[in-house]
Structure formats: structure tokens, C-alpha cells
Design a protein around this motif. Structure first.
Motif, PDB file in Angstrom:
ATOM      1  N   UNK A  13       0.983  -1.169   0.181  1.00 17.85           N
ATOM      2  CA  UNK A  13       0.130  -0.077   0.043  1.00 17.85           C
ATOM      3  C   UNK A  13       0.636   1.297  -0.030  1.00 17.85           C
ATOM      4  N   UNK A  14       1.934   1.185   0.418  1.00 18.38           N
ATOM      5  CA  UNK A  14       2.975   2.361   0.748  1.00 18.38           C
ATOM      6  C   UNK A  14       3.346   2.667  -0.715  1.00 18.38           C
ATOM      7  N   UNK A  15       3.104   1.899  -1.484  1.00 26.34           N
ATOM      8  CA  UNK A  15       3.722   2.250  -2.932  1.00 26.34           C
ATOM      9  C   UNK A  15       2.710   2.338  -3.907  1.00 26.34           C
ATOM     10  N   UNK A  22      -1.131   5.847   3.265  1.00 31.15           N
ATOM     11  CA  UNK A  22      -0.166   4.818   3.474  1.00 31.15           C
ATOM     12  C   UNK A  22       1.388   5.164   3.053  1.00 31.15           C
ATOM     13  N   UNK A  23       1.268   5.685   2.129  1.00 32.04           N
ATOM     14  CA  UNK A  23       2.657   6.342   1.519  1.00 32.04           C
ATOM     15  C   UNK A  23       3.354   7.373   2.527  1.00 32.04           C
ATOM     16  N   UNK A 180       5.678  10.628 -11.912  1.00 35.18           N
ATOM     17  CA  UNK A 180       6.839  10.187 -12.420  1.00 35.18           C
ATOM     18  C   UNK A 180       7.238   8.917 -11.953  1.00 35.18           C
ATOM     19  N   UNK A 181       6.601   8.257 -10.832  1.00 33.48           N
ATOM     20  CA  UNK A 181       6.519   6.960 -10.389  1.00 33.48           C
ATOM     21  C   UNK A 181       5.585   6.154 -11.253  1.00 33.48           C
ATOM     22  N   UNK A 182       4.498   6.616 -11.642  1.00 29.82           N
ATOM     23  CA  UNK A 182       3.689   5.959 -12.381  1.00 29.82           C
ATOM     24  C   UNK A 182       4.213   5.705 -13.757  1.00 29.82           C
ATOM     25  N   UNK A 210      10.919   0.328 -14.105  1.00 26.14           N
ATOM     26  CA  UNK A 210      12.243   0.739 -13.153  1.00 26.14           C
ATOM     27  C   UNK A 210      11.938   0.598 -11.677  1.00 26.14           C
ATOM     28  N   UNK A 211      10.701   0.729 -11.180  1.00 24.24           N
ATOM     29  CA  UNK A 211      10.151   0.546 -10.069  1.00 24.24           C
ATOM     30  C   UNK A 211       9.152  -0.609 -10.144  1.00 24.24           C
ATOM     31  N   UNK A 212       9.154  -1.680  -9.384  1.00 28.83           N
ATOM     32  CA  UNK A 212       8.154  -2.479  -9.069  1.00 28.83           C
ATOM     33  C   UNK A 212       8.162  -3.092  -7.706  1.00 28.83           C
ATOM     34  N   UNK A 213       7.264  -3.638  -7.423  1.00 33.46           N
ATOM     35  CA  UNK A 213       7.037  -4.029  -5.742  1.00 33.46           C
ATOM     36  C   UNK A 213       6.737  -5.468  -5.838  1.00 33.46           C
TER      37      UNK A 213
END
Length: 301
Positions: A13-15, A22-23, A180-182, A210-213
Motif C-alpha cells: 500500500x505504501x507504493x 499509507x505512503x 513520475x513514479x507511475x 524501473x520501480x516494481x513491488x
């Protein structure tokens, strides 16, 4: 099982860009506990082959706070490759990424290669290396989640590393603009073209975010600042996100730690962002670092 799933859901949830509460809660905790200096990451270790309970816990605690830890041991210039292998096993790291430049045991001796294939790749030269995470060219089933660097010998001069927790980079980028994260979480944000040798495809093209969970709710980053053999998605959102990330990585920051490993020391972490400055060897002082890459996170085993 249910508790583990709910814990992962809370972590994820933080991401989630749709869950700002949550973030913000995760962000506040992360920054409150993050080390202020490189010295806070250092753990004195008597024998990395046989950690004491306190030494092991200290390494895990630092990785929990900053996704990395530095150990300083009495191993000195002992060239035994069992040192990093046994240390990794004690911290849940067993599945080595045996890339084709590694030795048969899956551990790579990073030193200047005077001849052969290794000399064609920057880690085996004395050149500097820009910001990156390891294994960014790997397919998803071989995601490198942890890296261990063990120093046998340092260079005569140079060879320092800049270190940045990828979670801090995420915070800096999301605070600038969540869009940017999206953009950098898109499945095709960054593509590594195929490697072709003698007309044969030795490694297929690899596209990914680039970013993944991951399934356990941990953030992973896949990135390289190199400008060749890289294909970034060309849409405006990705290009804006990339420019913002490059600006963050190119700006002096208290979140970035710089240091040089001395013989018997090592860097352990969850594949954080890092660099390497150019270095110079001498006949009596030739840099040798053992590098082990793993598919698990530190402490996951």
C-alpha cells in the motif's frame, strides 16, 4: 498464511499511488530511522564465515533501515571465496545469479582484466561506473534482489562507491511528482536491447519497469545511467520522469554515502543504487572485489 498476505498487502500500500496516507506513514518512518552517516552502516565482524548472533542481527538491522550494511572484518586480504559465500548463507542468501562472466561458483572476481572477454565489460576495467543497480538486463525470473561485495585488495588510488538506498530515490521522485513514479512503473519503461554476437542472440531484449513491488511488498529498482545499449520509452511522461531522476542522482545530497572498501570489508545490500569512481592500480596494489548477486533479499531465507 493469512497474516503474511495481509502484511504484504500493507507493505504494498505504501507504493500504491492511490493510497497517499499509507505512503506518508511509510515515508515518515523510513526517514525517521534512516542513518545520518556512512559510519552508522558499519558493523564490526570478527569472522564473516561465522557471524555471532549479535553481528548477524546488526547487519540485518542496518539493511532493514537503509537496505544496506557495511561490515569490517579481520579477514584482511585473505582471497578465500568462501568468505562472501558463507556470509551470504548466514543471511538467507543462497541462490546466486551465475551470469556468464562469473566464475563457476557464481561469484565474480572484479579486477582489471588484461585480456579475454571480461575486459570488454566496464566492471572488469579501471573505468568509472555511473549510477546503476545490478542485473538490470536480467529477465524477471532472474531478478537480482541482493548484492554482496567483498574486498580482498583495494586499488592504489580511487575505486570509491557512492551509495543511495533506492527507497530514498523513490521518495525523492514521488515527492516531486507522483506521476513520475507511475511512468517508471510501466512494464515497458526501460528496455535493454538484445546482445548479439557473431550473428547469434546471446541475450534476448529485456523490457521492464524501473520501480516494481514484489509479492512480499518490497520495492525493487531496475536502473542504469549508461547511455548506450539502452532504450527508454519515448513518451513525454517517461522522458519527464527520467529527467527528474537524473537530476536527483546528479545533485549533491545528504542521502548519498561515499566510501571505499578496504581489505576484509564488504558491502551487503538489497541491490541499492551505486557508482564506482575510476581507479589506478600499481604493481603491488591491484584492486580485487568479489561480487555475489542473489535472487533473495537479505534476511529473506
Amino acid at each position: 498464511m493469512l497474516g503474511a498476505l495481509s502484511g504484504a498487502a500493507v507493505a504494498r500500500a505504501a507504493f500504491d499511488l492511490a493510497d497517499d496516507a499509507a505512503y506518508q506513514a511509510w515515508r515518515a518512518t523510513k526517514l525517521a530511522h534512516f542513518p545520518k552517516t556512512l559510519a552508522e552502516l558499519v558493523v564490526e565482524v570478527r569472522d564473516p564465515r561465522a557471524l555471532s548472533a549479535n553481528e548477524r542481527q546488526a547487519l540485518l538491522e542496518r539493511c532493514g533501515r537503509a537496505n544496506m550494511a557495511i561490515y569490517a572484518s579481520t579477514a584482511g586480504g585473505d582471497p578465500d571465496k568462501e568468505i562472501p559465500r558463507r556470509l551470504g548463507l548466514q543471511l538467507g542468501l543462497s541462490d546466486l545469479d551465475a551470469n556468464y562472466l562469473a566464475d563457476d561458483d557464481g561469484i565474480s572476481p572484479l579486477a582489471v582484466a588484461e585480456r579475454g572477454t571480461r575486459g570488454e565489460f566496464i566492471p572488469y576495467t579501471n573505468r568509472g561506473i555511473r549510477w546503476h543497480t545490478d542485473g538490470y538486463y536480467n529477465p524477471v525470473e532472474r531478478t537480482v534482489r541482493a548484492v554482496l561485495l567483498h574486498c580482498v585488495a583495494r586499488a592504489e588510488t580511487g575505486g570509491e562507491n557512492d551509495l543511495l538506498d533506492h527507497e530514498i530515490a523513490y521518495i525523492q521522485l514521488r515527492d516531486r511528482d507522483p506521476r513520475h513514479i507511475g511512468a517508471l512503473m510501466a512494464h515497458d519503461a526501460l528496455t535493454i536491447p538484445a546482445r548479439v554476437e557473431d550473428g547469434r542472440i546471446e541475450r534476448a531484449a529485456q523490457a521492464g519497469p524501473v520501480f516494481s513491488v514484489d509479492a512480499a511488498g518490497f520495492l525493487h529498482m531496475r536502473y542504469t545511467a549508461r547511455a548506450v545499449s539502452i532504450e527508454w520509452k519515448s513518451d513525454a511522461a517517461t522522458q519527464a520522469a527520467l529527467a527528474a531522476l537524473e537530476d536527483i542522482l546528479g545533485t549533491a545530497s545528504p542521502w548519498v554515502f561515499r566510501g571505499r572498501l578496504e581489505p576484509g570489508m564488504g558491502l551487503l545490500g538489497n541491490n541499492v543504487l551505486h557508482t564506482r569512481t575510476p581507479f589506478t592500480d600499481s604493481p603491488g596494489q591491484r584492486r580485487l572485489i568479489y561480487r555475489a548477486r542473489y535472487y533473495q533479499r537479505v534476511g529473506a531465507g
